[in-house]
Every structure is written in C-alpha cells, then in structure tokens.
Design an enzyme around this catalytic site. Structure first.
Site, short mmCIF file in Angstrom:
data_model
loop_
_atom_site.label_atom_id
_atom_site.label_comp_id
_atom_site.label_asym_id
_atom_site.label_seq_id
_atom_site.Cartn_x
_atom_site.Cartn_y
_atom_site.Cartn_z
N ALA A 176 5.23 -11.93 -4.69
CA ALA A 176 4.98 -11.41 -3.34
C ALA A 176 4.17 -12.44 -2.57
CB ALA A 176 4.24 -10.08 -3.39
N ALA A 186 2.21 -12.71 1.18
CA ALA A 186 1.81 -11.99 2.39
C ALA A 186 1.07 -12.94 3.33
CB ALA A 186 0.95 -10.79 2.01
N ILE A 239 -2.11 -13.41 3.91
CA ILE A 239 -3.35 -14.04 3.47
C ILE A 239 -3.23 -14.66 2.09
CG2 ILE A 239 -5.72 -13.49 2.73
CD1 ILE A 239 -6.03 -11.75 5.12
N ALA A 240 -2.44 -14.05 1.23
CA ALA A 240 -2.39 -14.51 -0.16
C ALA A 240 -1.01 -14.27 -0.75
CB ALA A 240 -3.45 -13.78 -0.98
N VAL A 285 0.96 -13.44 -4.80
CA VAL A 285 0.67 -12.91 -6.13
C VAL A 285 1.65 -13.48 -7.14
CG1 VAL A 285 0.49 -10.81 -7.53
CG2 VAL A 285 -0.26 -10.78 -5.14
N LYS A 313 -3.77 -13.21 -7.90
CA LYS A 313 -3.68 -13.31 -6.44
C LYS A 313 -4.40 -14.57 -5.99
CE LYS A 313 -4.38 -10.32 -2.37
NZ LYS A 313 -4.83 -8.97 -1.95
N ASP A 321 -5.09 1.32 2.86
CA ASP A 321 -3.77 0.72 3.10
C ASP A 321 -2.77 1.32 2.12
OD1 ASP A 321 -2.05 -0.95 4.49
OD2 ASP A 321 -2.49 -2.72 3.29
#
Length: 510
Positions: free
Chosen positions: A133, A135, A137-138, A140, A155, A290
C-alpha cells in the site's frame, strides 16, 4: 519572504481547480459569498493553463486534489471529518478520496530503515516484500522477522515528505486568513482552526513513534473488548520514520462478498463496529479517528481488526458526558432535555430561546425517527443539526467534529455490511451503560472521591496560599489612596474561599 511563494501556490491551486472543474463544486459546498467566489476565480481562471490536469476519470474535486499532491490529498481526508465546513454530501465523497499514490522504490525504503535502525535490513527481516500500500505520507511493506519468523507490517515515511508538507501547510494558513478577511461570515466555521487542526494531525503522522504510542495505548484500552484486535507495535524496530507492527491477517471490510463467503455474520459485524466505536469514544475518550473500510479487517475467527493509528480522537470526560446526554436525548426523543444540555454546556448562546431551540431539535429528530431502519441516518441527522445550530449561533465545537464525523463514517461502514441496521437500537445499550456508570449515584461518589484526593494533595499548599492572599489584601488596603481600612468584598471572598477549601480538605482527611 513567504508571501509571494504562498500567493503563487494559491494561484497554482486555483488554476488546477478551474482546469479540473472542481472550483464551482468547492465554492458551492462552502456556500461561498460573492466576494470569495470572485477572488477564487481571479486566482484561478486567468492561469488555467498553469494548473495540473489530473486523472479525467475521477470526479472533479477528487481529480483536483489528487493532482495537487500528498498534502492536498491529506487535507482532503481531514476535510472529510468537517461536514460543518464542506457539507455532509461532499464530506462523504472526500471520505473515499483516492489515497493511493505511486510507491517510491523499495531500495530507498531499505536504505531509510537501515539508516534509522542502525542495521542492514537483511539482518532484521528474513523477507521484505514490495509495498502492499502506498498513501500520501507513507507506504507499507510486508516482512518477516529474522529472529522469530513472525510476519510484520513495516511502514516507511516518504522521503522528504516533511519539507513538502511544510510548504503547502504554510500556503493553507495564508489561504485561510484570506478567506476570513474576505468573508467574515466564514469565521463561524473557523477556517484557520481547521488548518491548525490539519497541521497538528500531519505533524503527528510525520513522527511514526507517535503512531506507535497511539497503537500501544489503544491496544491497552481495548484489551478486554471481545472480538476486537489491535496489532502491537515492535518498538525496537521502529523510529521517527519507521513503524513495525504485527501483520493484520484478514479480509478487508471493503470486500463484503468475501466476508459473506467466509461465513461471517454480517449483521452482527455491523452492530459490533458501531458499538465498539461508541464504547471507545465514551468509555475511554480515545478512539480511532479514521475507521473506514481500508483500516478494518475481519480475522478468520470473526474478530474485527483495526490498524493505521495516524488519526486518533481524544475527548475529555466532561465532553464525553455531554455527548452521551445529547445522543441519549435523540434516542429518547427528549428534546427539552436535549436543548437544556446544549445551553448548560455553553454550546448555544444564553440569549437564545430554549423553547424555540427545543422545537428546532424536534424538527431535526422526528423526521429521522419516522423513517424505517434502513433510512435512519446519522449523516442526515448531522446535516439537519448543523443547519439548526448555525441558525441559533452555535460556534463550531472543534473537540466534537472528529467524533461526529467518525460516527458518520462508522455508520457507512456498518451499513455496507447490513443496510437495514438500526443505528439507534445498536447504540442504545452502549450509551445507556455509559450514562448509568458516569451520570448516576456511582458517578457522583466517584467524582467526590476525586475531589477529595485533589484537595488532600493540595493541603500542604493551603497555608502558604492563605497567607499570601491575606498579605496581598493588606498591601492593597495600605496604599496611599486607601489608608483607611474598610470592608472589602474581595478580601471577604478570598477569606471565605480559603476557609471553604481548608474545611473540605479537613473533611477529606477525617
């Protein structure tokens, strides 16, 4: 000078919104007045050719935000928690904002891990896969510990993401100030507070040690919750830019067909999600902020698994009690009590008519309770409630916004599993249990004990405080203007207050 750079970034933003067709959508959602619309058009339209094109297959607003980069994507996610600013419909759209970006090279991630943890990746992990994944900001990676063979999630922050966010956040602050200057009416929505809230969340997410701490606290709070799991962080393999935690094996809640095929009870899962969220918010005052489908899984044994703790909500005990009473007021359809709670908490100005406010709340609640279970919606409730509170001059309660928005998201997740879920029936036992524990005789006794313990700890300070108050009052009476001693209400109040505190303290010791 930052001013010219901020103006240029705002021009590029406006141009992208114009080029993608998102400008009108955003202005309509905010019900922007004419002067704000004119300023936005001036910033964007003449420079359309400078704007980014984005992905034409996406809706206009999503297209614009994703084209502008990670900071805007993250800001869009945060705005999804502010339906009071962008409206419930647009907030729902932003909840599902595409948050997948092209990953950065795995080799770069390994170099960052080795630099932060002080050892080569091969010494720490026997397996280290490509990112699963990526995203804003980071990203994984799935890996396996070299020592135990346990599967973990690693992460890793995007390289130089902090500097990139800092530049854009500075422009956001500048833009929020411009909006408030051009349209004083928008101050009720606190644009600058929204940006400050966003900056605080981002700063927290840019230090993965804080996310590890949130995961650890959340796991501790929920360790006795049935059918609920929180992946534990591995502190010795984590740093500011790296977070290693247990791998969460399960089916994403976004894959309803797979959950059904695995034989899980969808109705029970839906009810459990809502009840767990309310329990964490009311009981602990610390909740996952979230909770969309991408951050929830169903384990093979049917347990719910929550992960990604970059956005957490926290509310104090007093606010939790007020929120519980508000929820219970709607559940019981007791609009007079509901209005009284708003006034007593200071949420609505004292000069407004409580009876009129109670009638307005009835207009909010009754249409929803008149619907069947599949049509009872927290999203609709909040939409109506925002209209009413605006009419009665209620200021935006920033401490409740994330809680309210997360409940809307949780409702959406639960309804995706069971469209006929009655959210009030599911919520009622949790809210009633909280009220019985925190607003009844047991709560009063517990509160009294807390007050006594506080007074007992403060007793050594009391003599000094009392002597200091008396000395200050004497000095005040001995000034040239006040040589003649005379009775002072202030002195009497200080003395009476001190005596009352000392008396209560003595009572606590007896």
């Amino acid at each position: 000078m930052r001013g010219p750079h901020n103006i240029w970034r705002l021009i590029r933003t406006g141009a992208t919104f114009e080029r993608t067709g998102a400008m009108g959508v955003a202005l309509d959602a905010m019900q922007a007045p004419r002067n704000v619309r004119a300023a936005a058009r001036v910033l964007g339209w003449p420079f359309r050719w400078l704007g980014y094109k984005g992905d034409p297959s996406l809706p206009p607003l999503t297209r614009a935000i994703t084209a502008l980069g990670p900071a805007y994507i993250k800001f869009g996610q945060i705005l999804s928690t502010r339906p009071d600013v962008v409206g419930v419909e647009l907030a729902d759209q932003l909840t599902y904002l595409q948050d997948k970006l092209p990953p950065f090279p795995t080799e770069t991630a390994k170099q960052m891990i080795a630099a932060d943890l002080g050892r080569p990746v091969d010494e720490m992990f026997s397996e280290f896969a490509e990112p699963v994944a990526a995203a804003s900001i980071a990203q994984v990676h799935r890996a396996r510990l070299a020592t135990t063979g346990q599967e973990v999630a690693v992460k890793v922050l995007r390289p130089n993401i902090g500097a990139a966010f800092s530049r854009d956040i500075d422009a956001f602050h500048f833009g929020a100030s411009m909006i408030e200057a051009l349209s004083p009416a928008t101050r009720r929505l606190r644009p600058r507070d929204v940006v400050n809230h966003f900056e605080g969340i981002v700063n927290g997410e840019l230090d993965l040690r804080l996310e590890a701490a949130s995961a650890s606290l959340f796991a501790e709070n929920t360790k006795d919750d049935e059918c609920f799991q929180v992946p534990s962080p591995h502190w010795h393999l984590s740093s500011r830019r790296i977070l290693t935690s247990d791998w969460a094996e399960g089916i994403s809640l976004g894959n309803v067909a797979a959950i059904r095929d695995a034989g899980h009870d969808l109705s029970r899962l839906a009810e459990r999600i809502l009840q767990l969220f309310l329990s964490h918010a009311l009981r602990d005052g610390f909740f996952h902020g979230d909770m969309h489908q991408g951050n929830l899984k169903v384990a093979p044994n049917g347990d719910l698994i929550a992960y990604d703790f970059g956005i957490m909500g926290e509310i104090d005990e007093y606010t939790r009690r007020i929120y519980a009473e508000i929820l219970m007021g709607f559940i019981r359809r007791d609009y007079d009590t509901l209005a009284r709670v708003h006034f007593e908490a200071g949420y609505v100005p004292r000069d407004r008519d409580p009876a009129a406010f109670a009638r307005a709340l009835r207009a909010v609640g009754e249409p929803i309770f008149g619907a069947d279970a599949s049509q009872i919606s927290m999203a609709n409730l909040l939409g109506y409630l925002f209209e009413v509170t605006e009419r009665f001059g209620m200021q935006t309660r920033t401490e409740l916004i994330l809680l309210q928005r997360t409940m809307v998201v949780v409702e959406g997740v639960a309804r995706s599993l069971d469209p006929n879920l009655n959210i009030w029936n599911a919520a009622r036992p949790v809210v009633e249990d909280y009220i019985q524990s925190n607003l009844g005789p047991r709560a009063a006794l517990s509160d009294s004990r807390k007050i006594m313990r506080t007074l007992q700890r403060a007793m050594p300070l009391m003599p000094g405080l009392l002597e200091d108050a008396i000395w200050r009052e004497r000095q005040r009476n001995e000034t040239p203007e006040r040589r003649e001693p005379r009775f002072s209400w202030r002195s009497a109040a200080v003395g009476a207050g001190a005596m009352a505190v000392v008396s209560l303290g003595l009572a606590a010791l007896l």
